[in-house]
Design a protein around this motif. Sequence first.
Motif, PDB file in Angstrom:
ATOM      1  N   GLU A  75      -2.238   0.006   6.212  1.00 16.39           N
ATOM      2  CA  GLU A  75      -1.203   0.955   6.603  1.00 16.39           C
ATOM      3  C   GLU A  75      -0.250   1.162   5.431  1.00 16.39           C
ATOM      4  N   PHE A  76       0.518   2.224   5.485  1.00 10.74           N
ATOM      5  CA  PHE A  76       1.545   2.471   4.477  1.00 10.74           C
ATOM      6  C   PHE A  76       2.531   1.302   4.483  1.00 10.74           C
ATOM      7  N   GLY A  77       2.823   0.759   3.313  1.00  8.44           N
ATOM      8  CA  GLY A  77       3.788  -0.328   3.182  1.00  8.44           C
ATOM      9  C   GLY A  77       3.233  -1.702   3.497  1.00  8.44           C
ATOM     10  N   GLU A  78       1.959  -1.811   3.854  1.00 14.26           N
ATOM     11  CA  GLU A  78       1.366  -3.113   4.177  1.00 14.26           C
ATOM     12  C   GLU A  78       1.191  -3.943   2.902  1.00 14.26           C
ATOM     13  N   SER A  98       0.833  -1.200   0.000  1.00 14.05           N
ATOM     14  CA  SER A  98       0.000   0.000   0.000  1.00 14.05           C
ATOM     15  C   SER A  98       0.869   1.253   0.000  1.00 14.05           C
ATOM     16  N   PRO A  99       0.590   2.173  -0.907  1.00 14.05           N
ATOM     17  CA  PRO A  99       1.373   3.409  -0.943  1.00 14.05           C
ATOM     18  C   PRO A  99       0.888   4.449   0.065  1.00 14.05           C
ATOM     19  N   MET A 100      -0.181   4.112   0.818  1.00 15.55           N
ATOM     20  CA  MET A 100      -0.758   5.082   1.753  1.00 15.55           C
ATOM     21  C   MET A 100      -1.588   4.373   2.815  1.00 15.55           C
ATOM     22  N   VAL A 101      -1.978   5.113   3.814  1.00 16.59           N
ATOM     23  CA  VAL A 101      -2.896   4.633   4.843  1.00 16.59           C
ATOM     24  C   VAL A 101      -4.311   4.856   4.320  1.00 16.59           C
ATOM     25  N   GLY A 102      -5.184   3.881   4.495  1.00 19.27           N
ATOM     26  CA  GLY A 102      -6.563   4.042   4.042  1.00 19.27           C
ATOM     27  C   GLY A 102      -7.349   2.763   4.188  1.00 19.27           C
ATOM     28  N   LEU A 149      -6.645  -2.796  -7.185  1.00 17.75           N
ATOM     29  CA  LEU A 149      -7.615  -2.488  -6.145  1.00 17.75           C
ATOM     30  C   LEU A 149      -7.634  -0.993  -5.932  1.00 17.75           C
ATOM     31  N   ILE A 150      -8.453  -0.535  -4.988  1.00 21.16           N
ATOM     32  CA  ILE A 150      -8.561   0.882  -4.652  1.00 21.16           C
ATOM     33  C   ILE A 150      -8.223   1.037  -3.175  1.00 21.16           C
ATOM     34  N   VAL A 151      -7.482   2.077  -2.846  1.00 24.64           N
ATOM     35  CA  VAL A 151      -7.278   2.448  -1.445  1.00 24.64           C
ATOM     36  C   VAL A 151      -7.912   3.820  -1.255  1.00 24.64           C
ATOM     37  N   GLU A 152      -8.923   3.866  -0.404  1.00 23.12           N
ATOM     38  CA  GLU A 152      -9.592   5.127  -0.099  1.00 23.12           C
ATOM     39  C   GLU A 152      -8.834   5.811   1.022  1.00 23.12           C
TER      40      GLU A 152
END
Length: 152
Positions: free
Chosen positions: A143-146, A81-85, A112-115
């Motif tokens: 989380e970021f990096g997950e 994941s490039p971000m928290v969401g 996928l989508i990360v909101e």
Amino acid sequence: MPAFDIDADMIRRLAGLIDETGLTEIEFDDGRKRIRVARTAVQTTTVMPQTAAAPAPAPVEQAAEPAAPALDRTHPGAVTSPMVGTAYLGPEPGSPSFVKVGDRIAKGDTLLIVEAMKVMNQIPAPRGGTVKQIVVANGSPVEFGELLMIVE
């Protein structure tokens, strides 16, 4: 409009009663004026779900983890994941997922989508290949990096 005198001593005494008793709010009315002192119970609200939720998943996760292969974000095919969401596997509720295990994908395909902060961020495939494993569940927080999935 008549001026309202603030009785700072009364407010301090009411706040002290809240601390002593553990109440979240207290109100005083003497017929001429009314004083209400309140405190949010954020700490209590946060502690209660963690206490109740933490023991329940632990046995399930311990039983499931030995059967699953150990994967981490250093795997050569890891998509993180490039971000928290919040991760969503499909474009909208009830619709099919963007990808399934075994699907062949090309570099740049939406996985996928990360909101994050009410913005839907499409996560593109960093490389072409086959989706080997989807680690994240639909609608779960990330989380970021997950680790999200493995593409080989």
